[in-house]
Design a protein around this motif. Structure first.
Motif, PDB file in Angstrom:
ATOM      1  N   THR A 193       0.859  -1.200   0.019  1.00  0.00           N
ATOM      2  CA  THR A 193      -0.015   0.023   0.082  1.00  0.00           C
ATOM      3  C   THR A 193       1.030   1.338   0.073  1.00  0.00           C
ATOM      4  O   THR A 193       0.615   2.349  -0.826  1.00  0.00           O
ATOM      5  N   PHE A 194       1.731   1.486   0.859  1.00  0.00           N
ATOM      6  CA  PHE A 194       2.651   2.272   0.926  1.00  0.00           C
ATOM      7  C   PHE A 194       3.563   2.611  -0.488  1.00  0.00           C
ATOM      8  O   PHE A 194       3.450   3.722  -1.094  1.00  0.00           O
ATOM      9  N   VAL A 195       4.109   1.616  -1.097  1.00  0.00           N
ATOM     10  CA  VAL A 195       4.895   1.771  -2.492  1.00  0.00           C
ATOM     11  C   VAL A 195       3.886   1.963  -3.455  1.00  0.00           C
ATOM     12  O   VAL A 195       4.132   3.026  -4.307  1.00  0.00           O
ATOM     13  N   GLY A 231       2.224   6.393  -7.339  1.00  0.00           N
ATOM     14  CA  GLY A 231       1.210   6.610  -8.085  1.00  0.00           C
ATOM     15  C   GLY A 231       0.407   5.582  -8.504  1.00  0.00           C
ATOM     16  O   GLY A 231      -0.356   5.837  -9.651  1.00  0.00           O
ATOM     17  N   ARG A 232       0.418   4.474  -7.954  1.00  0.00           N
ATOM     18  CA  ARG A 232      -0.355   3.374  -8.180  1.00  0.00           C
ATOM     19  C   ARG A 232      -1.691   3.066  -7.231  1.00  0.00           C
ATOM     20  O   ARG A 232      -1.579   3.790  -6.078  1.00  0.00           O
ATOM     21  N   ALA A 233      -2.598   2.435  -7.765  1.00  0.00           N
ATOM     22  CA  ALA A 233      -3.822   2.218  -6.845  1.00  0.00           C
ATOM     23  C   ALA A 233      -3.546   1.450  -5.630  1.00  0.00           C
ATOM     24  O   ALA A 233      -2.735   0.643  -5.880  1.00  0.00           O
ATOM     25  N   LYS A 234      -4.408   1.651  -4.727  1.00  0.00           N
ATOM     26  CA  LYS A 234      -4.123   0.612  -3.672  1.00  0.00           C
ATOM     27  C   LYS A 234      -4.327  -0.852  -3.985  1.00  0.00           C
ATOM     28  O   LYS A 234      -5.209  -1.044  -4.948  1.00  0.00           O
ATOM     29  N   GLN A 248      -8.086  -1.955 -15.345  1.00  0.00           N
ATOM     30  CA  GLN A 248      -7.750  -0.547 -15.498  1.00  0.00           C
ATOM     31  C   GLN A 248      -7.582   0.113 -14.300  1.00  0.00           C
ATOM     32  O   GLN A 248      -7.106   1.456 -14.594  1.00  0.00           O
ATOM     33  N   LYS A 249      -7.880  -0.295 -13.184  1.00  0.00           N
ATOM     34  CA  LYS A 249      -7.922   0.453 -12.077  1.00  0.00           C
ATOM     35  C   LYS A 249      -6.552   0.087 -11.020  1.00  0.00           C
ATOM     36  O   LYS A 249      -6.351   0.786 -10.172  1.00  0.00           O
ATOM     37  N   SER A 250      -6.402  -1.522 -11.105  1.00  0.00           N
ATOM     38  CA  SER A 250      -5.404  -1.880 -10.396  1.00  0.00           C
ATOM     39  C   SER A 250      -4.350  -2.627 -10.968  1.00  0.00           C
ATOM     40  O   SER A 250      -4.684  -3.348 -11.804  1.00  0.00           O
ATOM     41  N   SER A 251      -3.060  -2.432 -10.418  1.00  0.00           N
ATOM     42  CA  SER A 251      -2.010  -3.349 -11.120  1.00  0.00           C
ATOM     43  C   SER A 251      -1.338  -4.335  -9.937  1.00  0.00           C
ATOM     44  O   SER A 251      -0.680  -5.338 -10.007  1.00  0.00           O
ATOM     45  N   LEU A 252      -2.001  -4.207  -8.712  1.00  0.00           N
ATOM     46  CA  LEU A 252      -1.325  -4.698  -7.658  1.00  0.00           C
ATOM     47  C   LEU A 252      -2.663  -5.502  -6.959  1.00  0.00           C
ATOM     48  O   LEU A 252      -3.588  -5.024  -6.631  1.00  0.00           O
ATOM     49  N   PHE A 253      -2.387  -6.788  -6.767  1.00  0.00           N
ATOM     50  CA  PHE A 253      -3.346  -7.860  -5.959  1.00  0.00           C
ATOM     51  C   PHE A 253      -2.692  -8.692  -4.911  1.00  0.00           C
ATOM     52  O   PHE A 253      -1.875  -8.848  -5.097  1.00  0.00           O
TER      53      PHE A 253
END
Length: 378
Positions: free
Chosen positions: A115-117, A122-125, A150-155
């Motif tokens: 979350t911090f990274v 500039g990435r979505a939570k 389109q909203k997130s690249s981290l899961f």
């Protein structure tokens, strides 16, 4: 001994009788497809439906890397180990990142860190993939809605295994990558047990730890790591051509229980770990794990998160019971001496042993890379 056979799509397994489970490890070569069949075992028929099985590998995989099928996940839909397969390193920087979370294996640390990274870059939570959200996303994907990409690249979450299989054909030139952080199985069970007692509340899916011994609780909980590999979603198409999905825990746990005792199947799982995970970290060395993550994804995991108190199962004592080191060590000895517990987590013990070997390879390669960089600087 396993033997190679030509793939025959006409093989039919009668559903009305007890079946032979075929454990397959695919070996891809351009223009051909073959597989190795491990010795089968008999088990009750378990009816299940899984959506969008992968028929062909990603084009990034070539002669240097064979595909490995593990449960419903094909390694050709996710990037292989960054350090062990350098030909694929260039794809990790811009990849979709999926963190497979195992309870009491540094999940709180990684959630805070990711979350911090994300906020700093500039990435979505990070999007949490728990049971309900994964079920809902599967419905969305089948109904043509891939808006989450389109909203997130981290899961991240305990329902991420196989997620790359569902999205890889919608990413274009972008790839999908999964990493996992593991912990010594007996230590994980002890930590999870006392954490459960600390909660002082009934949690769905977790046996009543307050009124159970650590052995009773561990046998009821089984191996969460192994069970996560068997995450399965059953989907059916409705009359209005929409898809509805659900999770049948009973069948999944029954199948995981049976296959966790089949040595040939466990062998296959262990052999394919380096192809399904871009990185395997260990909670016993979170600092090095963070350095590895930074190297793999070119994101400042270590630089930004090195001040985070690495959570490897620490907790405050809110109960009246003693949580001394001696108590935890005695609890661990109790589990180690239990043949039933050892049998129950046999697959996890095997996976962890291989994870340690992979971690040493990753660590050595990371150190060699850093040494080369230092030499160039000076």
């Amino acid at each position: 001994m396993a033997q190679d056979r030509t793939f025959n799509p006409a093989i039919v397994i009668p559903a009305a009788i007890i079946t032979l489970v075929l454990f397959m490890s695919y070996e891809y070569r351009p223009g051909s497809l073959s597989y190795t069949i491990s010795p089968p075992i008999t088990q009750p028929v378990i009816q299940r439906t899984y959506v969008k099985r992968i028929e062909t590998p990603m084009t990034v995989h070539n002669d240097s890397l064979d595909c490995h099928v593990l449960r419903n996940s094909n390694s050709c839909t996710t990037l292989p180990n960054f350090f062990m397969y350098p030909a694929f390193q260039r794809y990790h920087k811009d990849a979709i990142i999926s963190f497979m979370h195992i309870p009491k294996c540094g999940g709180t640390t990684m959630k805070e860190c990711m979350t911090f990274v994300a906020s700093k870059k500039g990435r979505a939570k990070p999007f949490l993939l728990h049971t309900e959200s994964r079920r809902k996303l599967t419905e969305d994907f089948l109904n043509g809605d891939y808006g989450i990409l389109q909203k997130s690249s981290l899961f991240m979450g305990d329902y991420t295994f196989g997620f790359c299989d569902q999205i890889h054909d919608k990413l274009g030139d972008q790839k999908c990558s999964t990493f996992v952080i593991l912990r010594e199985p007996y230590d994980r069970l002890v930590s999870h047990y006392y954490y459960c007692r600390q909660l002082d509340a009934h949690v769905i899916g977790i046996p009543d730890c307050a009124n159970s011994s650590i052995t009773e609780w561990s046998l009821a909980t089984r191996s969460i790591l192994w069970n996560e590999i068997f995450t399965d979603i059953k989907c059916t198409e409705t009359d209005d051509s929409r898809w509805k999905c659900s999770v049948d825990y009973g069948s999944l746990l029954k199948e995981a229980y049976v296959l966790g005792r089949n040595e040939s199947y466990v062998d296959s799982v262990v052999a394919g770990l380096d192809k399904h995970f871009s990185l395997i970290g260990l909670t016993e060395d979170m600092a090095t794990t963070m350095r590895m993550l930074q190297s793999v994804y070119d994101l400042p995991f270590f630089d930004y998160c090195k001040r985070i108190d690495y959570n490897v199962g620490k907790y405050s004592d809110r109960s009246h019971e003693s949580n001394t080191t001696e108590t935890r060590e005695e609890a661990r000895r109790t589990l180690v001496e239990s043949d039933e517990v050892r049998e129950m987590i046999y697959a996890e013990l095997r996976i962890y042993k291989r994870a340690q070997e992979i971690f040493e390879i990753e660590k050595r390669d990371l150190e060699e890379t850093q040494n080369r960089v230092n030499i160039k600087i000076f």
